[in-house]
Design a protein around this motif. Structure first.
Motif, short mmCIF file in Angstrom:
data_model
loop_
_atom_site.label_atom_id
_atom_site.label_comp_id
_atom_site.label_asym_id
_atom_site.label_seq_id
_atom_site.Cartn_x
_atom_site.Cartn_y
_atom_site.Cartn_z
N LEU A 48 0.78 -1.29 0.38
CA LEU A 48 -0.18 0.25 0.18
C LEU A 48 0.94 1.28 0.01
CD1 LEU A 48 -2.98 0.60 -0.01
CD2 LEU A 48 -3.58 0.52 2.79
N ASP A 49 2.08 1.72 0.75
CA ASP A 49 2.39 2.22 0.84
C ASP A 49 3.64 2.42 -0.72
OD1 ASP A 49 2.14 2.79 3.49
OD2 ASP A 49 4.10 1.98 3.86
N ASP A 50 4.23 2.33 -1.81
CA ASP A 50 3.70 1.72 -2.60
C ASP A 50 2.96 2.23 -3.53
OD1 ASP A 50 6.94 1.18 -1.12
OD2 ASP A 50 6.60 -1.11 -1.53
N GLU A 51 2.07 2.40 -3.43
CA GLU A 51 0.98 2.99 -4.62
C GLU A 51 1.54 3.59 -5.26
OE1 GLU A 51 -3.92 3.36 -4.83
OE2 GLU A 51 -2.89 4.21 -3.08
N ALA A 52 1.73 4.29 -6.90
CA ALA A 52 2.17 5.05 -7.31
C ALA A 52 1.34 6.21 -7.73
CB ALA A 52 2.42 3.64 -9.22
N GLU A 53 -0.02 6.30 -7.79
CA GLU A 53 -0.82 7.68 -7.96
C GLU A 53 -1.43 7.79 -6.46
OE1 GLU A 53 -3.82 7.71 -10.46
OE2 GLU A 53 -3.24 5.52 -11.54
N GLU A 54 -0.74 9.47 -6.44
CA GLU A 54 -0.70 9.80 -5.31
C GLU A 54 -2.08 10.33 -4.76
OE1 GLU A 54 1.66 10.85 -2.28
OE2 GLU A 54 3.45 9.68 -3.37
N GLU A 55 -2.69 10.84 -6.05
CA GLU A 55 -4.13 10.73 -5.52
C GLU A 55 -4.82 10.37 -5.03
OE1 GLU A 55 -4.47 10.33 -10.26
OE2 GLU A 55 -2.44 11.36 -8.42
N LEU A 56 -4.61 8.90 -5.01
CA LEU A 56 -5.48 7.24 -4.65
C LEU A 56 -5.22 6.95 -3.35
CD1 LEU A 56 -5.33 5.48 -7.59
CD2 LEU A 56 -6.96 6.96 -6.90
N LYS A 57 -3.78 8.10 -2.59
CA LYS A 57 -3.36 7.02 -1.67
C LYS A 57 -4.71 7.35 -0.32
CE LYS A 57 1.30 6.28 -2.27
NZ LYS A 57 2.43 7.56 -1.81
N VAL A 66 -8.47 4.85 3.79
CA VAL A 66 -9.81 5.30 4.52
C VAL A 66 -10.48 4.46 4.13
CG1 VAL A 66 -12.11 6.55 4.40
CG2 VAL A 66 -9.68 7.58 4.33
N MET A 67 -10.40 3.83 2.82
CA MET A 67 -11.14 2.40 2.72
C MET A 67 -10.51 0.90 2.86
SD MET A 67 -12.96 2.98 -0.97
CE MET A 67 -13.89 1.37 -0.35
N TYR A 68 -9.00 1.01 3.07
CA TYR A 68 -8.59 0.08 3.74
C TYR A 68 -8.50 -0.17 5.17
CZ TYR A 68 -4.58 -2.38 6.20
OH TYR A 68 -3.70 -2.90 7.97
N ALA A 69 -8.84 1.30 5.85
CA ALA A 69 -9.45 0.65 7.07
C ALA A 69 -10.93 0.22 7.90
CB ALA A 69 -9.36 2.15 7.72
N SER A 70 -11.37 0.55 6.99
CA SER A 70 -12.78 0.14 6.64
C SER A 70 -12.99 -1.05 6.44
CB SER A 70 -13.61 0.93 5.52
OG SER A 70 -13.64 2.80 5.82
#
Length: 356
Positions: free
Chosen positions: A324-333, A338-342
């Motif tokens: 998750l920390d390596d997600e390429a698109e900053e705007e999607l982080k 938040v959905m990971y937490a959900s």
């Protein structure tokens, strides 16, 4: 993963979006300013989908820890969204039709970065119904009628704007309308928008009645959605093959899980979710969108499922905890976290039992 470990991961994910809120005093929480760079993403740091999950997640933290600071933060986030996405992009005035006394009569903007264009700002029905759900959960968690009333206010304001009368004499829904709600921007229909509208509007109406406030306050709107989802387009209740679509369909159905339509949808959608969760093993991380897959996790988490499907969910969560920390698109982080937490701790269901 143990429950304390889940709460820790849940909180850390939320802090990457909403700042270091976990050490706030009750007084500090009342004045907390949520980060706007990136914040929840979107224009000026607010994005309606992400913040709707944010509100529910703060309520979940309140439920899990008993710390009333988190309930205060949920209220603060609601006010912040209404003050930003309930106004024009320059912040100079409320959206058309809204007032300070009725702040949601003009709907709520999505929060897109661009004002216009194919991915420009406007209003989405499926984002708005998710926000109504968040308001409803806050109303019950805080035992304050005003939040459910705000959800009803929003529901009434947008309903007719997303309904289009066809030449055949029937009705259809549209996907996206302009910020001022005067123009249809995308005339196609959202796959499960009618079903989600039915589920959430009925929830608002049922809550109002149980709070001893109002009876049948949204019955016409509920009937409109029922007519669209069942009487005229039975196929619309079939699950698609997209992670987020399947997940959010399962989520909407679980709000009325003992109704026949919801049971049938669940019977069809859970096997599809199982196939999707199995197929992720064959895909490279760079080709995957975390937040969409977490939608499937959330939807499955709303239902009692067998060990096999639960193991697939756990496998997907373990995968994204590495990547998750390596997600390429900053705007999607922000939306992904938040959905990971959900997905870690599915929220909202505890307060449904209040009316059980």
């Amino acid at each position: 993963m143990s429950k304390p470990d889940k709460i820790t991961r849940f909180t850390e994910a939320m802090k990457t979006v909403y700042g270091p809120f976990d050490q706030l005093s009750p007084d500090d929480a009342k004045a907390w300013t949520f980060p706007d760079d990136p914040g929840a993403g979107g224009y000026h740091g607010r994005y309606l989908w992400t913040d709707a999950f944010g509100v529910v997640n703060f309520i979940t933290l309140f439920k899990e820890t008993g710390n009333a600071v988190y309930l205060t933060l949920a209220k603060r986030l609601v006010q912040t969204v209404h003050d930003v996405l309930g106004r024009t992009r320059d912040g100079s005035k409320r959206l058309d039709g809204a007032t300070d006394e009725e702040p949601l009569r003009g709907g709520l903007r999505i929060g897109k970065m661009d004002a216009r264009g194919s991915d420009g700002d406007g209003q989405y029905h499926h984002y708005l119904t998710l926000w109504m759900f968040a308001l409803n959960r806050l109303s019950i968690a805080a035992d304050e009628v005003q939040y459910n009333d705000l959800g009803i206010q929003l529901a009434r304001a947008i309903h007719a704007r997303f309904m289009v009368h066809c030449l055949s004499g029937g009705m259809k829904m549209v996907w996206k309308i302009s910020m001022d709600m005067k123009t249809v921007l995308v005339p196609s229909e959202g796959h499960l928008d009618a079903a989600t509208g039915y589920a959430v509007y009925k929830l608002l109406q049922d809550t109002a009645a149980r709070q001893g406030h109002r009876e049948h306050v949204l019955q016409k709107e509920v009937d409109d959605y029922w007519d669209l989802m069942v009487k005229k387009r039975k196929g619309s209740l079939s699950p698609g093959t997209d992670y987020l679509d399947v997940g959010m369909g399962l989520w909407a159905a679980h709000l009325w899980k003992h109704e026949r339509w919801a049971e049938r949808f669940c019977d069809r959608a859970l096997p599809v979710a199982g196939e999707l969760l199995s197929s992720t093993r064959m895909r490279a991380e760079g080709a995957r969108l975390a937040f969409r897959e977490f939608g499937t996790v959330l939807g499955v988490g709303c239902w009692d499922v067998g060990e096999g499907l639960r193991a697939r969910v756990d496998g997907l969560m373990a995968f994204w905890e590495r990547w998750l920390d390596d997600e390429a698109e900053e705007e999607l982080k922000p939306i992904s976290r938040v959905m990971y937490a959900s997905g870690l701790i599915v929220g909202g269901e505890f307060f449904l039992k209040t009316f059980g």
